[in-house]
Design a protein around this motif. Structure first.
Motif, PDB file in Angstrom:
ATOM      1  N   TRP A  85      31.489  20.251  17.471  1.00  0.00           N
ATOM      2  CA  TRP A  85      32.717  20.995  17.200  1.00  0.00           C
ATOM      3  C   TRP A  85      32.997  20.971  15.698  1.00  0.00           C
ATOM      4  O   TRP A  85      33.016  19.892  15.090  1.00  0.00           O
ATOM      5  N   THR A  86      33.235  22.141  15.107  1.00  0.00           N
ATOM      6  CA  THR A  86      33.630  22.232  13.701  1.00  0.00           C
ATOM      7  C   THR A  86      34.827  23.169  13.588  1.00  0.00           C
ATOM      8  O   THR A  86      35.057  24.005  14.461  1.00  0.00           O
ATOM      9  N   ILE A  87      35.583  23.024  12.494  1.00  0.00           N
ATOM     10  CA  ILE A  87      36.790  23.832  12.300  1.00  0.00           C
ATOM     11  C   ILE A  87      36.790  24.440  10.906  1.00  0.00           C
ATOM     12  O   ILE A  87      36.272  23.843   9.954  1.00  0.00           O
ATOM     13  N   LEU A  88      37.393  25.621  10.818  1.00  0.00           N
ATOM     14  CA  LEU A  88      37.500  26.332   9.552  1.00  0.00           C
ATOM     15  C   LEU A  88      38.861  27.019   9.488  1.00  0.00           C
ATOM     16  O   LEU A  88      39.211  27.766  10.390  1.00  0.00           O
ATOM     17  N   PRO A  89      39.646  26.749   8.441  1.00  0.00           N
ATOM     18  CA  PRO A  89      40.918  27.471   8.304  1.00  0.00           C
ATOM     19  C   PRO A  89      40.666  28.885   7.785  1.00  0.00           C
ATOM     20  O   PRO A  89      39.736  29.108   7.009  1.00  0.00           O
ATOM     21  N   ILE A  90      41.484  29.838   8.221  1.00  0.00           N
ATOM     22  CA  ILE A  90      41.361  31.216   7.721  1.00  0.00           C
ATOM     23  C   ILE A  90      41.673  31.252   6.231  1.00  0.00           C
ATOM     24  O   ILE A  90      40.987  31.910   5.462  1.00  0.00           O
ATOM     25  N   GLU A  91      42.708  30.538   5.819  1.00  0.00           N
ATOM     26  CA  GLU A  91      43.090  30.505   4.405  1.00  0.00           C
ATOM     27  C   GLU A  91      42.326  29.375   3.733  1.00  0.00           C
ATOM     28  O   GLU A  91      42.440  28.224   4.125  1.00  0.00           O
ATOM     29  N   CYS A  92      41.580  29.685   2.701  1.00  0.00           N
ATOM     30  CA  CYS A  92      40.732  28.656   2.078  1.00  0.00           C
ATOM     31  C   CYS A  92      41.538  27.564   1.371  1.00  0.00           C
ATOM     32  O   CYS A  92      41.028  26.482   1.130  1.00  0.00           O
ATOM     33  N   VAL A 125      32.351  11.398  23.071  1.00  0.00           N
ATOM     34  CA  VAL A 125      32.540  12.097  21.793  1.00  0.00           C
ATOM     35  C   VAL A 125      32.743  11.095  20.661  1.00  0.00           C
ATOM     36  O   VAL A 125      33.244  10.000  20.867  1.00  0.00           O
ATOM     37  N   ARG A 126      32.312  11.523  19.481  1.00  0.00           N
ATOM     38  CA  ARG A 126      32.517  10.687  18.298  1.00  0.00           C
ATOM     39  C   ARG A 126      32.720  11.597  17.093  1.00  0.00           C
ATOM     40  O   ARG A 126      32.196  12.698  17.043  1.00  0.00           O
ATOM     41  N   ARG A 127      33.469  11.092  16.151  1.00  0.00           N
ATOM     42  CA  ARG A 127      33.753  11.817  14.918  1.00  0.00           C
ATOM     43  C   ARG A 127      32.708  11.436  13.867  1.00  0.00           C
ATOM     44  O   ARG A 127      32.399  10.259  13.694  1.00  0.00           O
ATOM     45  N   GLU A 128      32.177  12.439  13.197  1.00  0.00           N
ATOM     46  CA  GLU A 128      31.167  12.233  12.159  1.00  0.00           C
ATOM     47  C   GLU A 128      31.671  12.850  10.853  1.00  0.00           C
ATOM     48  O   GLU A 128      32.558  13.695  10.871  1.00  0.00           O
ATOM     49  N   THR A 129      31.076  12.449   9.743  1.00  0.00           N
ATOM     50  CA  THR A 129      31.408  12.999   8.427  1.00  0.00           C
ATOM     51  C   THR A 129      30.111  13.448   7.763  1.00  0.00           C
ATOM     52  O   THR A 129      29.121  12.715   7.790  1.00  0.00           O
ATOM     53  N   TYR A 130      30.152  14.665   7.200  1.00  0.00           N
ATOM     54  CA  TYR A 130      28.983  15.128   6.459  1.00  0.00           C
ATOM     55  C   TYR A 130      28.733  14.190   5.285  1.00  0.00           C
ATOM     56  O   TYR A 130      29.671  13.779   4.597  1.00  0.00           O
ATOM     57  N   ARG A 131      27.476  13.879   5.049  1.00  0.00           N
ATOM     58  CA  ARG A 131      27.086  12.966   3.987  1.00  0.00           C
ATOM     59  C   ARG A 131      27.648  13.424   2.640  1.00  0.00           C
ATOM     60  O   ARG A 131      27.645  14.612   2.328  1.00  0.00           O
ATOM     61  N   GLU A 132      28.159  12.474   1.882  1.00  0.00           N
ATOM     62  CA  GLU A 132      28.706  12.691   0.548  1.00  0.00           C
ATOM     63  C   GLU A 132      29.856  13.696   0.521  1.00  0.00           C
ATOM     64  O   GLU A 132      30.001  14.480  -0.420  1.00  0.00           O
ATOM     65  N   TYR A 179      33.361  16.463  11.555  1.00  0.00           N
ATOM     66  CA  TYR A 179      33.049  17.263  12.732  1.00  0.00           C
ATOM     67  C   TYR A 179      32.949  16.295  13.905  1.00  0.00           C
ATOM     68  O   TYR A 179      32.949  15.083  13.725  1.00  0.00           O
ATOM     69  N   TRP A 180      32.892  16.832  15.116  1.00  0.00           N
ATOM     70  CA  TRP A 180      32.820  16.000  16.309  1.00  0.00           C
ATOM     71  C   TRP A 180      31.542  16.312  17.064  1.00  0.00           C
ATOM     72  O   TRP A 180      31.116  17.471  17.122  1.00  0.00           O
ATOM     73  N   VAL A 181      30.964  15.283  17.655  1.00  0.00           N
ATOM     74  CA  VAL A 181      29.738  15.426  18.432  1.00  0.00           C
ATOM     75  C   VAL A 181      29.989  14.845  19.821  1.00  0.00           C
ATOM     76  O   VAL A 181      30.550  13.756  19.949  1.00  0.00           O
ATOM     77  N   GLY A 182      29.578  15.597  20.834  1.00  0.00           N
ATOM     78  CA  GLY A 182      29.709  15.119  22.206  1.00  0.00           C
ATOM     79  C   GLY A 182      28.363  15.080  22.900  1.00  0.00           C
ATOM     80  O   GLY A 182      27.533  15.972  22.691  1.00  0.00           O
TER      81      GLY A 182
END
Length: 144
Positions: free
Chosen positions: A56-63, A81-88, A93-96
């Protein structure tokens, strides 16, 4: 076993003003041919099977606005499910991992929106479904 991506696009300013996600959250997955339905709504039904992985990933319409998934609640014995963070980065995002058949399983999604980290969960009603649910509905319609 496959990986299914769920993308969420949210109108942060309007959701904060209306105090709801209804009509302001658009969820899409890449498993429509596998049986997912209600694409581009907050009622997304994602078809999954045991062994599948969901991201699962999210993106706001307004940058300029902030949006993050604060919580994603599913029974751990069915889908862990677990919450992950992109490296650096600080982008999460979430992974199930689907462990067993889900039937028709609603899940709770809580979003953190705006600079004041306000949490909203009203107006989002996503769920996981078994691919067989869609198959049986299609075969019933075909016989009619």
């Amino acid at each position: 076993m496959k990986t299914i991506n769920v993308r969420m696009v949210v109108n942060v300013a309007a959701a904060l003003e209306a105090d709801t996600l209804a009509g302001l959250l658009y969820m899409i997955d890449d498993n429509r041919l596998g049986g997912s339905r209600n694409q581009a709504t907050a009622e997304l039904a994602t078809a999954v099977a045991p062994g599948d992985r969901i991201i699962w990933t999210i993106l706001p319409i307004e940058c300029e606005t902030h949006a993050a998934v604060r919580a994603l609640e599913l029974p751990a014995e069915i889908c862990e499910v677990r919450r992950e963070t992109y490296r650096e980065s600080d982008v999460t995002y979430w992974v199930g991992s689907v462990k067993q058949p889900v039937g028709d399983l609603p899940y709770r999604l809580t979003l953190e929106l705006g600079s004041r980290t306000r949490t909203l969960d009203k107006g989002a009603n996503p769920r996981l479904i078994d691919p067989a649910l869609e198959d049986s509905a299609l075969s019933t319609r075909a016989r009619s």
